[in-house]
Scaffold this motif. Structure first.
Motif, PDB file in Angstrom:
ATOM      1  N   UNK A 240     -10.306 -17.807   1.480  1.00 45.71           N
ATOM      2  CA  UNK A 240      -9.104 -17.108   1.061  1.00 45.71           C
ATOM      3  C   UNK A 240      -9.129 -15.703   1.662  1.00 45.71           C
ATOM      4  N   UNK A 241      -8.059 -15.354   2.391  1.00 47.59           N
ATOM      5  CA  UNK A 241      -7.963 -14.056   3.062  1.00 47.59           C
ATOM      6  C   UNK A 241      -6.939 -13.207   2.330  1.00 47.59           C
ATOM      7  N   UNK A 242      -7.331 -11.996   1.942  1.00 52.07           N
ATOM      8  CA  UNK A 242      -6.450 -11.075   1.226  1.00 52.07           C
ATOM      9  C   UNK A 242      -5.734 -10.180   2.232  1.00 52.07           C
ATOM     10  N   UNK A 243      -4.418 -10.293   2.339  1.00 50.52           N
ATOM     11  CA  UNK A 243      -3.610  -9.497   3.261  1.00 50.52           C
ATOM     12  C   UNK A 243      -2.703  -8.526   2.508  1.00 50.52           C
ATOM     13  N   UNK A 244      -3.198  -7.933   1.446  1.00 47.97           N
ATOM     14  CA  UNK A 244      -2.422  -7.017   0.631  1.00 47.97           C
ATOM     15  C   UNK A 244      -2.011  -5.791   1.433  1.00 47.97           C
ATOM     16  N   UNK A 245      -0.738  -5.412   1.317  1.00 51.01           N
ATOM     17  CA  UNK A 245      -0.233  -4.205   1.967  1.00 51.01           C
ATOM     18  C   UNK A 245       0.216  -3.216   0.898  1.00 51.01           C
ATOM     19  N   UNK A 246       0.082  -1.925   1.193  1.00 49.05           N
ATOM     20  CA  UNK A 246       0.497  -0.879   0.261  1.00 49.05           C
ATOM     21  C   UNK A 246       0.872   0.363   1.055  1.00 49.05           C
TER      22      UNK A 246
ATOM     23  N   UNK B 275     -11.311  -0.205  -2.743  1.00 49.67           N
ATOM     24  CA  UNK B 275     -10.849  -1.022  -1.629  1.00 49.67           C
ATOM     25  C   UNK B 275     -10.624  -0.180  -0.385  1.00 49.67           C
ATOM     26  N   UNK B 276     -10.801  -0.793   0.765  1.00 45.74           N
ATOM     27  CA  UNK B 276     -10.606  -0.100   2.038  1.00 45.74           C
ATOM     28  C   UNK B 276      -9.318  -0.615   2.666  1.00 45.74           C
ATOM     29  N   UNK B 277      -8.467   0.317   3.087  1.00 48.56           N
ATOM     30  CA  UNK B 277      -7.177  -0.015   3.681  1.00 48.56           C
ATOM     31  C   UNK B 277      -7.089   0.566   5.088  1.00 48.56           C
ATOM     32  N   UNK B 278      -6.797  -0.297   6.062  1.00 46.38           N
ATOM     33  CA  UNK B 278      -6.560   0.161   7.433  1.00 46.38           C
ATOM     34  C   UNK B 278      -5.144   0.699   7.536  1.00 46.38           C
ATOM     35  N   UNK B 279      -4.966   1.776   8.269  1.00 46.73           N
ATOM     36  CA  UNK B 279      -3.646   2.384   8.437  1.00 46.73           C
ATOM     37  C   UNK B 279      -2.913   1.664   9.564  1.00 46.73           C
ATOM     38  N   UNK B 280      -1.761   1.080   9.238  1.00 42.79           N
ATOM     39  CA  UNK B 280      -0.945   0.378  10.226  1.00 42.79           C
ATOM     40  C   UNK B 280       0.059   1.306  10.889  1.00 42.79           C
ATOM     41  N   UNK B 281       0.594   2.248  10.119  1.00 47.03           N
ATOM     42  CA  UNK B 281       1.590   3.172  10.643  1.00 47.03           C
ATOM     43  C   UNK B 281       1.724   4.383   9.742  1.00 47.03           C
TER      44      UNK B 281
ATOM     45  N   UNK C 197       1.658   6.724   4.382  1.00 51.04           N
ATOM     46  CA  UNK C 197       0.683   5.946   5.126  1.00 51.04           C
ATOM     47  C   UNK C 197       0.896   4.472   4.802  1.00 51.04           C
ATOM     48  N   UNK C 198       1.292   3.686   5.795  1.00 45.25           N
ATOM     49  CA  UNK C 198       1.515   2.254   5.602  1.00 45.25           C
ATOM     50  C   UNK C 198       0.210   1.544   5.927  1.00 45.25           C
ATOM     51  N   UNK C 199      -0.351   0.861   4.932  1.00 46.54           N
ATOM     52  CA  UNK C 199      -1.702   0.327   5.065  1.00 46.54           C
ATOM     53  C   UNK C 199      -1.792  -1.155   4.716  1.00 46.54           C
ATOM     54  N   UNK C 200      -2.876  -1.777   5.193  1.00 46.54           N
ATOM     55  CA  UNK C 200      -3.205  -3.157   4.863  1.00 46.54           C
ATOM     56  C   UNK C 200      -4.669  -3.211   4.480  1.00 46.54           C
ATOM     57  N   UNK C 201      -4.970  -3.994   3.451  1.00 48.64           N
ATOM     58  CA  UNK C 201      -6.342  -4.085   2.972  1.00 48.64           C
ATOM     59  C   UNK C 201      -7.234  -4.666   4.059  1.00 48.64           C
ATOM     60  N   UNK C 202      -8.393  -4.033   4.280  1.00 48.07           N
ATOM     61  CA  UNK C 202      -9.319  -4.457   5.322  1.00 48.07           C
ATOM     62  C   UNK C 202     -10.102  -5.665   4.866  1.00 48.07           C
ATOM     63  N   UNK C 203     -10.390  -6.528   5.813  1.00 49.05           N
ATOM     64  CA  UNK C 203     -11.243  -7.686   5.532  1.00 49.05           C
ATOM     65  C   UNK C 203     -12.687  -7.233   5.615  1.00 49.05           C
ATOM     66  N   UNK C 204     -13.492  -7.713   4.686  1.00 51.82           N
ATOM     67  CA  UNK C 204     -14.902  -7.317   4.659  1.00 51.82           C
ATOM     68  C   UNK C 204     -15.773  -8.522   4.800  1.00 51.82           C
TER      69      UNK C 204
END
Length: 110
Positions: free
Chosen positions: A53-59, A84-90, A103-110
């Protein structure tokens, strides 16, 4: 901007490359800035890939404008929130009025 809505603490981290005692290059995340933010646009999304299961949560994290935040780019920076760690998309500078930054972010996969 309503200051009462800035009620969640986040940390913006910067990626740096350092060399250890024998010359190996290591990627290291250093805390750049810590502040309070408004979290909006949360869209929890999970998918299944290869049996996991891959979590693709955006915030979206909206923070007050300052010099430290104005230098943040999508490459080499990330947001840490609630463990949680969030990568910055934009990054949205809100019409460059120097009041807030989103900051538009998506949760990082670990």
């Amino acid at each position: 901007m309503d200051i009462a809505l800035l009620n969640r603490k986040i940390t913006v981290q910067k990626n740096t490359v350092v060399a250890d005692e024998i010359g190996n290059h290591i990627s290291k995340w250093d805390d750049l800035y810590s502040c309070y933010a408004t979290i909006s646009g949360e869209s929890p999304n999970e998918s299944t890939s290869a049996g996991t299961v891959v979590d693709n949560t955006k915030a979206d994290f909206t923070v007050r404008w300052c010099e430290a935040v104005s230098e943040v780019t999508p490459d080499g920076y990330r947001v840490v929130y609630n463990g949680g760690i969030y990568n910055i998309l934009g990054i949205d500078h809100q019409s460059f009025k120097k009041k807030s930054v989103k900051l538009k972010c998506q949760k990082a996969r670990r």
